[in-house]
Write an enzyme that holds these catalytic residues in place. Structure first.
Site, short mmCIF file in Angstrom:
data_model
loop_
_atom_site.label_atom_id
_atom_site.label_comp_id
_atom_site.label_asym_id
_atom_site.label_seq_id
_atom_site.Cartn_x
_atom_site.Cartn_y
_atom_site.Cartn_z
N HIS A 106 -29.84 -32.02 -5.51
CA HIS A 106 -31.23 -32.45 -5.39
C HIS A 106 -31.46 -33.27 -4.14
CE1 HIS A 106 -29.85 -32.02 -9.48
NE2 HIS A 106 -30.98 -31.39 -9.69
N HIS A 129 -35.21 -25.03 -9.49
CA HIS A 129 -34.25 -24.53 -8.51
C HIS A 129 -34.42 -23.04 -8.25
CE1 HIS A 129 -32.10 -28.30 -8.62
NE2 HIS A 129 -31.92 -28.22 -9.92
#
Lengths: 229, 333
Positions: B220, B58
């Site tokens: 996600h 991330h």
């Protein structure tokens, strides 16, 4: 004389764990594919890491007793970085160790049942997931219940027999494996309420929960390892 | 579609990205064993410290915000996966400078389990730690069921507010209270137009049709809300602003923070075009943006889309947001 099939020792447990980890590794890609539908698609990656830890620990099992070995294995699995699966599996395996005495070298059917019941209790302590929530609990709860029922049955049969005992451990493990598999399959009919899949709600109908499937594979591996020894 | 990423062995992604990150920012952070990224000035800290945990993949989150004025340590898990409770406990011990530690956990299944198991060890060891959960995704549950809300980009400004309060010498209870007040008044809505590939497996997470967008994607891109035909920047901005204002019950005359966080493959060009409309629309409603950020804070590989974050602000929160910080990906003088 037939080998004593009513007790489980270090050698046998090692065989069972190695078979379970082999099976988990073999199925890991399928688990990732299943997870990719409503999760982030890496359950098999985590399971492969967990299987590697089980493999490595079981293969290199030194002088540790049953309790110490399983406790350390639980800690090591919890140390795997892999989302929810690692702490859940770590707690499960560590939970198996709790009812064992420090010096225990053998596991008989009632003790085996206490171990799995303890593992279930420990899991209930860290997750609120109940039966029907589409999680690994849907494999675990029926597995432990069936093992318990089979144990009661096997004990009764053995008491009635005069010459030698039947394969009660094998029957208990087989009962757990088959119930776990059925439980995992049944998650296809549930709407996800935990983990990332819960956001997909009704769309998850028809797809089994990857966590329930992987745990059922663990039960299958244990049973197969015992049956093959 | 075949994955096209510059990488080596997929099993080494986390290790290699952290090594590169630490080398690129060696004056600010230090990489410790067990994937713990530590503020280089932590040894001199005589204050409450702030620690968080979360998966890799991330970037720049979460470790990009380790440094003075924000995070003192981030415990990094593998790609999209929580780290172990043992590593978190170790980081908390390391970070404790005698004034206590604020432990920020995002509401995701794995992170929460790890957070809870870590707190068990914390209790046994008698460490002074308070856990704060960020859960602000308005798409997957109503405000009454905040426990079901996912933690999205809101963790980043929460680190900033907490870090600002800690640097001001506030006690752990005070740091916790101000960070919690901020967290209670924040909301995020995300939109996805194209999914990401999981770098470890190459599998696509959440596929969307050619002319589709999904409002309410997860961290996600896993599904969460309404799939709808692709809309313009202005239309999308209005839909999202309206939803956030409604969730937070923000009225005319109030002050807010607005963050547009690119998911990884949405250009700054697009984000600015969306921001332009947000600013105009909010002005029309007499709501003032007193703090903002447009850019990539928390990404999901090559996912296209963005997260829109809004928080109700007051003078104290604004003071901590504007307080100095020096981290690899957020600096304030």
């Amino acid at each position: 004389m037939l080998a004593d099939k009513t007790k489980l020792d270090k050698t046998l447990l090692k065989t069972m764990l190695l078979e379970a980890s082999r099976l988990l590794r073999e199925k890991s890609d399928e688990l990732s594919e299943l997870d990719a539908r409503f999760g982030d698609g890496d359950h098999g990656v985590t399971i492969k890491k967990i299987a590697a830890v089980i493999d490595q620990r079981a293969a290199g099992w030194g002088d540790a007793g049953l309790k110490a070995f399983l406790t350390e294995l639980g800690d090591a699995v919890m140390g795997v970085s892999g989302g929810a699966a690692a702490p859940l599996w770590g707690t499960f395996i560590g939970g198996l160790a709790l009812p064992l005495e420090d010096e225990a070298t053998e596991i008989d059917p009632p003790l085996l049942i206490r171990m799995f019941s303890s593992a279930l209790e420990e899991m209930r302590g860290i997750t609120d997931a109940k039966a029907g929530d589409k999680t690994l609990m849907d494999a675990l709860i029926p597995a432990v219940e069936s093992m318990n029922a089979e144990c009661v049955n096997a004990e009764r049969v053995n008491e009635e027999r005069v010459n030698g005992a039947e394969d009660s451990i094998g029957k208990i493990l087989a009962a757990g494996s088959s119930a776990a598999e059925k439980g995992a399959k049944a998650t296809e009919n549930f709407v996800a309420r935990f983990g990332r899949a819960k956001n997909s709600k009704e769309r998850t109908l028809g797809t089994a929960d990857p966590g329930a499937v992987s745990l059922s594979l663990f039960f299958r591996g244990l049973a197969a390892g015992w049956a093959g020894h | 579609m075949k994955m096209k990423k510059f990488m080596n062995n997929p099993a080494d992604l986390t290790k290699e990205l952290l090594e590169g990150f630490a080398l690129a920012n060696e004056n600010l952070v230090e990489l410790k064993p067990n994937n713990i990224v530590v503020n280089k000035k932590l040894p001199q800290a005589n204050r409450v410290t702030v620690v968080t945990l979360g998966g890799a993949g991330h970037e720049p989150a979460l470790s990009g915000f380790v440094g003075e004025g924000m995070l003192d340590a981030s415990v990094v898990g593998d790609i999209f996966a929580a780290p172990s409770p043992q590593a978190c406990f170790e980081a908390l011990k390391l970070a404790d400078k005698g004034k206590g530690v604020l432990f920020v956990v995002l509401n995701h299944a794995g992170d929460m389990l790890t957070g809870n198991l870590t707190m068990k060890q914390v209790a046994q060891a008698g460490l002074n730690v308070k856990k704060l959960v960020t859960q602000e995704d308005i798409a997957n549950a109503p405000r009454e069921n905040a426990d079901d809300r996912r933690g999205l980009v809101g963790c980043i400004p929460t680190y900033k507010i907490a870090g600002g309060a800690a640097a001001a010498g506030k006690s752990l209870d005070e740091v916790y209270a101000v960070a919690q007040r901020f967290a209670d008044n924040m909301a995020t809505l995300a939109v996805a137009v194209r999914g990401a590939t999981h770098p470890s497996t190459g599998s696509v997470i959440a596929e969307l049709g050619e002319d589709e967008m999904e409002v309410g994607m997860g961290q996600h891109g896993e599904g969460g809300g309404g799939r709808q035909p692709m809309k313009s920047a202005d239309e999308t901005a209005k839909i999202m602003i309206d939803a956030l204002l409604k969730d937070l019950s923000i009225k005319s005359g109030e002050k807010i923070m607005l963050i547009l966080n690119g998911a990884g493959a949405t250009t700054l060009m697009e984000l600015f075009i969306v921001y332009r409309q947000c600013a105009a629309y909010l002005k029309q409603k007499d709501i003032t943006i007193v703090a903002n950020h447009v850019g990539e804070l928390l990404t999901v590989q090559e996912q296209a889309g963005f997260q829109m974050f809004m928080a109700r602000m007051d003078d104290e929160l604004l003071k901590y947001w504007n307080a100095p910080c020096n981290t690899p990906y957020m600096k304030k003088a």
